[in-house]
Enzyme design. Structure first.
Site, short mmCIF file in Angstrom:
data_model
loop_
_atom_site.label_atom_id
_atom_site.label_comp_id
_atom_site.label_asym_id
_atom_site.label_seq_id
_atom_site.Cartn_x
_atom_site.Cartn_y
_atom_site.Cartn_z
N HIS A 87 0.83 -1.20 0.00
CA HIS A 87 0.00 0.00 0.00
C HIS A 87 0.87 1.26 0.00
O HIS A 87 0.59 2.23 -0.73
CB HIS A 87 -0.89 0.04 1.25
N GLY B 23 -3.23 -1.45 -6.93
CA GLY B 23 -2.22 -2.50 -6.99
C GLY B 23 -2.54 -3.56 -8.02
O GLY B 23 -3.68 -4.04 -8.12
N GLN C 8 -9.49 -6.54 -10.74
CA GLN C 8 -10.07 -5.31 -10.19
C GLN C 8 -9.55 -4.09 -10.94
O GLN C 8 -10.32 -3.18 -11.28
CB GLN C 8 -9.73 -5.20 -8.71
#
Length: 282
Positions: A33, A148, A154
């Site tokens: 992250h 990411g 996604q």
């Protein structure tokens, strides 16, 4: 770093800026992250991160209530990474009434792979991302958002959503960060026992082996190679959902008639009670 909880306060905080660089998270942050935040920072005039565990993308039997929440550590990591604004809405802030308007991505992309094993997952993801985009970019000429690449499907769904809705947002895919042994960093790695953590690297190794086999023998044998890779993981005590070779362009199965197609190998498997995902471009 400014911390805001309501949409109104977020928009007020961002009012002086014209090009937000945004990273959406569910918290329990790890180095992957933080790498996305650092990647985003030079791409805009203000760096924004969000922490929100989105109930809409969890099925009733999944881990919404037990999903790790590590607020103090998350704030420290974001501030150290140079994040300017943290948007941490409560559920009542982001969903003040039942979210009956939802974004439904096309079935041919959203109901395969992850979407097949987690029905409705990408409706929940697309809906919350669209709402977060509305919160962050309202009144702006444009901006960037970094997601990411570990969540490969996604990223593709969000990128296509942005294109189809003509949103002035550039979607950037950040590379997957891995531990020294090759395990993709994930918030859910924290669920693993020490023994499971040692074993967990076998998922990335299985994907690499599948990718190497496809490169060697061609996509005509992909289905057989996928089955062998699944059997090998199962023999080690895993419960694999899929290990699959797909086209990077659309995540459909590759055609033997097009040997030059760029491919990606994707996998999801449960080790004990923890479900891990990973992918490898080949």
């Amino acid at each position: 770093m400014k911390i805001v909880h309501t949409i109104a306060d977020l928009r007020a905080q961002l009012a002086p800026f014209q090009r937000p660089a945004f990273v959406a998270t569910m918290g329990n942050l790890h180095d992957g992250h933080i790498a996305l935040v650092k990647q985003a920072k030079p791409l805009g005039d203000v760096t924004v991160a969000s922490i929100f565990v989105n109930r809409l993308q969890f099925a009733p039997h999944e881990d919404f209530d037990t999903y790790p929440r590590t607020w103090d550590a998350d704030c420290d990591k974001l501030e150290a990474a140079g994040c300017d604004v943290l948007f941490a809405p409560r559920e009542a802030d982001l969903y003040p009434e039942p979210q009956t308007y939802k974004v439904h991505p096309p079935a041919e992309l959203a109901d395969i792979l992850e979407g097949h094993f987690r029905p409705g997952f990408f409706v929940g993801v697309s809906t919350v991302v669209m709402k977060l985009f509305s919160c962050v970019y309202a009144g702006k000429a444009g901006g960037v958002a970094v997601f990411g690449k570990k969540d490969y499907q996604q990223v593709m769904i969000i990128r296509r959503m942005v294109q189809q809705f003509a949103l002035p947002i550039e979607i950037i895919a950040g590379e997957t960060l891995r531990a020294a042994d090759g395990l993709a960093l994930s918030s859910r790695n924290g669920y693993l026992t020490p023994e499971e953590r040692t074993e967990a690297v076998q998922l990335s190794r299985a994907l690499k082996g599948l990718g190497d086999a496809v490169r060697s023998t061609g996509v005509a044998n992909a289905a057989d190679l996928e089955a062998l890779a699944m059997q090998a993981l199962t023999a080690r005590g895993w419960q694999p959902d899929y290990l699959s070779v797909r086209r990077r362009a659309d995540l459909l199965a590759p055609s033997s008639a097009s040997a030059s197609e760029a491919l990606v190998v994707l996998g999801a498997a449960r080790l004990g009670t923890t479900r891990l995902i990973d992918n490898l471009e080949i």
